[in-house]
Design an enzyme around this catalytic site. Structure first.
Site, PDB file in Angstrom:
ATOM      1  N   ARG A  21       0.816  -1.215   0.000  1.00  0.00           N
ATOM      2  CA  ARG A  21       0.000   0.000   0.000  1.00  0.00           C
ATOM      3  C   ARG A  21       0.853   1.270   0.000  1.00  0.00           C
ATOM      4  O   ARG A  21       0.620   2.186   0.779  1.00  0.00           O
ATOM      5  CB  ARG A  21      -0.986  -0.017   1.172  1.00  0.00           C
ATOM      6  CG  ARG A  21      -1.979  -1.159   1.044  1.00  0.00           C
ATOM      7  CD  ARG A  21      -3.271  -0.932   1.755  1.00  0.00           C
ATOM      8  NE  ARG A  21      -3.136  -1.111   3.178  1.00  0.00           N
ATOM      9  CZ  ARG A  21      -4.169  -1.306   4.006  1.00  0.00           C
ATOM     10  NH1 ARG A  21      -5.383  -1.335   3.535  1.00  0.00           N
ATOM     11  NH2 ARG A  21      -3.979  -1.465   5.288  1.00  0.00           N
ATOM     12  N   LYS A  79     -14.551  -0.643   4.813  1.00  0.00           N
ATOM     13  CA  LYS A  79     -13.473  -0.811   3.845  1.00  0.00           C
ATOM     14  C   LYS A  79     -12.233  -0.048   4.321  1.00  0.00           C
ATOM     15  O   LYS A  79     -12.329   0.958   5.025  1.00  0.00           O
ATOM     16  CB  LYS A  79     -13.885  -0.292   2.463  1.00  0.00           C
ATOM     17  CG  LYS A  79     -15.217  -0.834   1.954  1.00  0.00           C
ATOM     18  CD  LYS A  79     -15.256  -2.344   1.876  1.00  0.00           C
ATOM     19  CE  LYS A  79     -16.598  -2.816   1.339  1.00  0.00           C
ATOM     20  NZ  LYS A  79     -16.836  -4.236   1.556  1.00  0.00           N
ATOM     21  N   ASP A  80     -11.074  -0.545   3.896  1.00  0.00           N
ATOM     22  CA  ASP A  80      -9.822   0.095   4.268  1.00  0.00           C
ATOM     23  C   ASP A  80      -9.788   1.535   3.780  1.00  0.00           C
ATOM     24  O   ASP A  80     -10.228   1.840   2.665  1.00  0.00           O
ATOM     25  CB  ASP A  80      -8.647  -0.668   3.664  1.00  0.00           C
ATOM     26  CG  ASP A  80      -8.509  -2.054   4.255  1.00  0.00           C
ATOM     27  OD1 ASP A  80      -7.677  -2.231   5.152  1.00  0.00           O
ATOM     28  OD2 ASP A  80      -9.259  -2.948   3.824  1.00  0.00           O
ATOM     29  N   ARG A  81      -9.218   2.414   4.622  1.00  0.00           N
ATOM     30  CA  ARG A  81      -9.153   3.813   4.241  1.00  0.00           C
ATOM     31  C   ARG A  81      -8.058   4.070   3.205  1.00  0.00           C
ATOM     32  O   ARG A  81      -8.296   4.736   2.208  1.00  0.00           O
ATOM     33  CB  ARG A  81      -8.901   4.683   5.480  1.00  0.00           C
ATOM     34  CG  ARG A  81      -8.770   6.160   5.117  1.00  0.00           C
ATOM     35  CD  ARG A  81      -8.413   7.023   6.292  1.00  0.00           C
ATOM     36  NE  ARG A  81      -8.192   8.392   5.842  1.00  0.00           N
ATOM     37  CZ  ARG A  81      -7.744   9.362   6.614  1.00  0.00           C
ATOM     38  NH1 ARG A  81      -7.465   9.126   7.873  1.00  0.00           N
ATOM     39  NH2 ARG A  81      -7.562  10.575   6.129  1.00  0.00           N
TER      40      ARG A  81
END
Length: 329
Positions: A21, A79-81
């Site tokens: 990421r 959900k992932d930020r």
């Protein structure tokens, strides 16, 4: 009391590292609802593509902009930020057939989002109601090797340990420290929402401990004697008699004996005994190389963690954890 989050690896600890990421676009999630809208009703479903935005914060802004209570906004999953995520929200608008100016909503809230489509439905969107999440994950600064290829092929064939992701336990396991303080009476928690977060973290930790021990004993892929399911499962602790029996119940009691206080508190806080699969099996899983980047495509059912699959393949240098800042209130 310290908490070890270094749970066992099914294929041994990976030897290679990867940058995880580095960019929001390195972690793409597309939520699939899996059902059709009724075309009428008081709930407007809105599909929103978010970049670097928190699910709950977007829901809060929807409620504020539309002049409705936060409880009138529904979504199926957090959900992932630090990612690019597409998901559905429902907003309850009884008796209102309004044409919402989504460009004005984006301008006024300053959210980094796109509104893709919308439709009417008869019921609110509930947690875990979607069919699956489709992921495209780019892992950078990693090289091809025989060991890595074997690990990927093994996950494709057998699945990976179905651990709850470390994000559930908070930064440096802070949610578990808070659980111990609450359960021991040192630091009571009054806020119901926070209680839910801490109970979920504690319950997940017990499950992960059992799964980790099953991996160490090399018996996690198939059900043991005493498993109530036809597949290998572990405990989600709560009130009622344990669903496991015989050798499996004995093993689980032995692993969790030092956390009897936790099991007692989980039993008395409204949770019921449940079971969760020990094996995470993607609905689909493939990979390809782009220079020094490994691009994974996979699909997971609700409640499963892509990071749990990744930890069995590579050691991840999570850049987003270093850059994270909480959203504005």
């Amino acid at each position: 009391m310290s908490f070890n989050l270094d749970f066992a690896h099914a294929q041994g600890q990976p030897t290679q590292t990867a940058t995880f990421r580095k960019l929001a676009e390195d972690f793409i999630v597309d939520e699939q609802l899996g059902f059709e809208f009724s075309g009428e009703g008081e709930h407007l479903y809105v599909q929103i593509k978010k970049t670097g935005e928190n699910t709950q914060y977007v829901a809060k802004q929807l409620a504020r902009y539309l002049g409705i209570k936060p409880v009138a906004v529904g979504f199926s999953g957090l959900k992932d930020r630090h990612a690019v995520t597409t998901q559905w929200f429902s907003v309850q608008l009884p008796g209102k057939n309004i044409d919402i100016d989504w460009a004005d909503f984006i301008e006024k809230t300053q959210l980094n989002v796109e509104v893709l489509q919308q439709g009417r439905h008869s019921a609110k969107l509930r947690r875990g109601q979607h069919l699956c999440n489709d992921f495209v994950i780019t892992l950078r600064d990693v090289s091809q090797s025989d060991d890595l290829e074997v690990r990927l092929q093994t996950v494709a064939a057998n699945g990976a340990p179905n651990y709850f992701g470390e994000q559930r336990f908070g930064i440096d396991g802070g949610n578990l420290t808070r659980a111990q303080a609450w359960f021991s009476g040192e630091d009571p928690i009054r806020n119901k929402n926070m209680q839910g977060i801490i109970l979920s973290a504690a319950r997940s930790y017990l499950f992960n401990l059992v799964l980790s021990e099953r991996i160490k004993q090399d018996n996690w892929l198939a059900p043991m004697d005493g498993d109530p399911a036809e597949v290998s499962t572990g405990p989600l602790w709560g009130r009622g008699r344990p669903k496991s029996t015989d050798a499996l119940l004995e093993l689980e009691n032995e692993v969790l004996a030092h956390l009897d206080l936790w099991r007692d508190k989980l039993e008395h806080n409204g949770l019921s005994q449940e079971r969760r699969d020990l094996v995470l099996k993607p609905r689909s899983f493939s990979w390809q190389w782009q220079d020094n980047a490994l691009v994974l495509s996979l699909s997971l059912a609700p409640g499963l963690y892509a990071t749990s699959l990744l930890r069995d393949v590579l050691l991840l240098n999570n850049v987003s954890a270093e850059q994270y800042t909480p959203p504005a209130a």
